[in-house]
Design a protein around this motif. Structure first.
Motif, short mmCIF file in Angstrom:
data_model
loop_
_atom_site.label_atom_id
_atom_site.label_comp_id
_atom_site.label_asym_id
_atom_site.label_seq_id
_atom_site.Cartn_x
_atom_site.Cartn_y
_atom_site.Cartn_z
N THR A 23 0.83 -1.21 0.00
CA THR A 23 0.00 0.00 0.00
C THR A 23 0.86 1.26 0.00
O THR A 23 0.57 2.22 -0.72
CB THR A 23 -0.94 0.00 1.22
OG1 THR A 23 -1.69 -1.22 1.25
CG2 THR A 23 -1.92 1.17 1.15
N ALA A 26 2.34 1.62 -3.47
CA ALA A 26 1.34 2.08 -4.44
C ALA A 26 1.09 3.58 -4.28
O ALA A 26 0.97 4.31 -5.27
CB ALA A 26 0.04 1.30 -4.26
N ARG A 30 2.12 5.71 -7.43
CA ARG A 30 1.00 6.06 -8.30
C ARG A 30 -0.04 6.99 -7.68
O ARG A 30 -1.00 7.35 -8.34
CB ARG A 30 0.31 4.78 -8.77
CG ARG A 30 1.27 3.87 -9.54
CD ARG A 30 0.55 2.74 -10.22
NE ARG A 30 1.48 1.95 -11.00
CZ ARG A 30 1.12 1.11 -11.96
NH1 ARG A 30 -0.15 0.96 -12.26
NH2 ARG A 30 2.03 0.42 -12.63
N ALA A 34 -4.36 4.92 -6.31
CA ALA A 34 -3.75 3.59 -6.37
C ALA A 34 -3.60 2.99 -4.98
O ALA A 34 -3.70 1.77 -4.81
CB ALA A 34 -2.39 3.66 -7.06
N SER A 35 -3.34 3.83 -3.98
CA SER A 35 -3.19 3.30 -2.62
C SER A 35 -4.51 2.73 -2.11
O SER A 35 -4.51 1.73 -1.38
CB SER A 35 -2.67 4.39 -1.67
OG SER A 35 -3.65 5.38 -1.41
N ALA A 38 -4.83 -0.60 -3.78
CA ALA A 38 -3.94 -1.57 -3.13
C ALA A 38 -4.50 -2.02 -1.79
O ALA A 38 -4.46 -3.21 -1.45
CB ALA A 38 -2.55 -0.95 -2.95
N ALA A 92 3.20 -3.50 -11.13
CA ALA A 92 2.24 -2.69 -10.39
C ALA A 92 2.88 -1.49 -9.69
O ALA A 92 2.19 -0.55 -9.34
CB ALA A 92 1.52 -3.55 -9.36
N LEU A 93 4.20 -1.52 -9.45
CA LEU A 93 4.83 -0.46 -8.68
C LEU A 93 5.64 0.49 -9.54
O LEU A 93 6.51 1.21 -9.05
CB LEU A 93 5.71 -1.07 -7.58
CG LEU A 93 4.96 -1.99 -6.62
CD1 LEU A 93 5.90 -2.52 -5.55
CD2 LEU A 93 3.79 -1.28 -5.98
N THR A 99 -2.93 6.97 -12.45
CA THR A 99 -3.26 5.55 -12.46
C THR A 99 -4.30 5.28 -13.54
O THR A 99 -5.40 5.82 -13.49
CB THR A 99 -3.81 5.12 -11.09
OG1 THR A 99 -2.84 5.44 -10.11
CG2 THR A 99 -4.09 3.63 -11.07
N SER A 103 -3.40 -0.15 -15.06
CA SER A 103 -2.46 -0.21 -13.95
C SER A 103 -3.19 -0.49 -12.64
O SER A 103 -2.63 -1.12 -11.74
CB SER A 103 -1.67 1.10 -13.85
OG SER A 103 -2.50 2.20 -13.55
N VAL A 107 -2.25 -3.34 -9.83
CA VAL A 107 -2.08 -3.08 -8.40
C VAL A 107 -2.93 -4.02 -7.57
O VAL A 107 -2.47 -4.64 -6.61
CB VAL A 107 -2.41 -1.61 -8.06
CG1 VAL A 107 -2.44 -1.39 -6.55
CG2 VAL A 107 -1.39 -0.67 -8.69
#
Length: 203
Positions: A23, A26, A30, A34-35, A38, A92-93, A99, A103, A107
């Motif tokens: 997390t 991410a 991104r 994205a977090s 994740a 993913a990273l 994002t 992608s 993630v």
């Protein structure tokens, strides 16, 4: 829910581990969106372990050395693969300005697999949940399911906080190539260490 369950769950969830690392990575690579993805993926990755504990399948992992080792080394291999992807700026990273839907899928799949391929989580649920189910409980399976869902909600909430913190410092990171390179090496090393810890773990 008892205060003891909530406190214990919070300590377990907030402790740095694979899900927290994914997390954070991410969020840094991104951004906030994205977090959240994740955090959701890591939360979904708990479902197989919850199902295993509730159905009693976790007992198989605990009793069978072969089953435990097979799942464990799949998890180790995946963590090492993620470390390689971080160093090569793939998967993913990868650091991106925004994002994209593609992608986001990367993630969430990475997050789900990382948590799902950790047999220690199944055994944790198997040992942890029954402690908070009273012997006279009319429906212990329902009670364990409720506790698991609370644990998952807490996981999502705590991981989102971690991710938002990482996203808040993202611009300071991606605008500095030296820091970005250091970040990639740090996360790669952390994935390797987590893989080593999982490889050395016992049932």
């Amino acid at each position: 829910m008892t205060p003891e369950f909530l406190l214990t769950s919070f300590i377990v969830v907030a402790s740095p581990g694979t899900g927290v690392l994914i997390t954070l990575a991410a969020g840094l690579s991104r951004g906030a969106r994205a977090s959240i993805v994740a955090a959701f993926g890591c939360t979904l990755g708990i479902l197989p372990h919850m199902a295993a504990a509730v159905s009693g399948l976790a007992a198989l992992l605990h009793a069978s050395a072969l089953a435990f080792e097979a799942v464990k080394y799949l998890g180790v291999a995946y963590l090492l693969f993620m470390a390689w992807q971080v160093l090569k700026e793939k998967g993913a990273l990868t650091v991106e300005p925004e994002t994209t839907p593609h992608s986001a899928r990367q993630v969430i799949v990475s997050a789900i697999l990382a948590n799902a391929l950790n047999p220690k989580l199944s055994i944790f649920f198997f040992a942890f949940l029954p402690q908070f189910v009273s012997p006279g409980e009319a429906s212990p399976i329902l009670r364990m399911t409720e506790l698991s869902l609370v644990f998952m909600l807490m996981t999502f909430g705590v991981f989102v906080v971690y991710g938002f913190f990482a996203a808040s410092v993202r611009n300071h990171v991606i605008s500095r190539p030296a820091i970005l390179a250091w970040m990639r090496r740090t996360f790669a090393a952390a994935f390797v260490l987590l893989g080593a810890r999982l490889a050395l773990s016992e049932r």
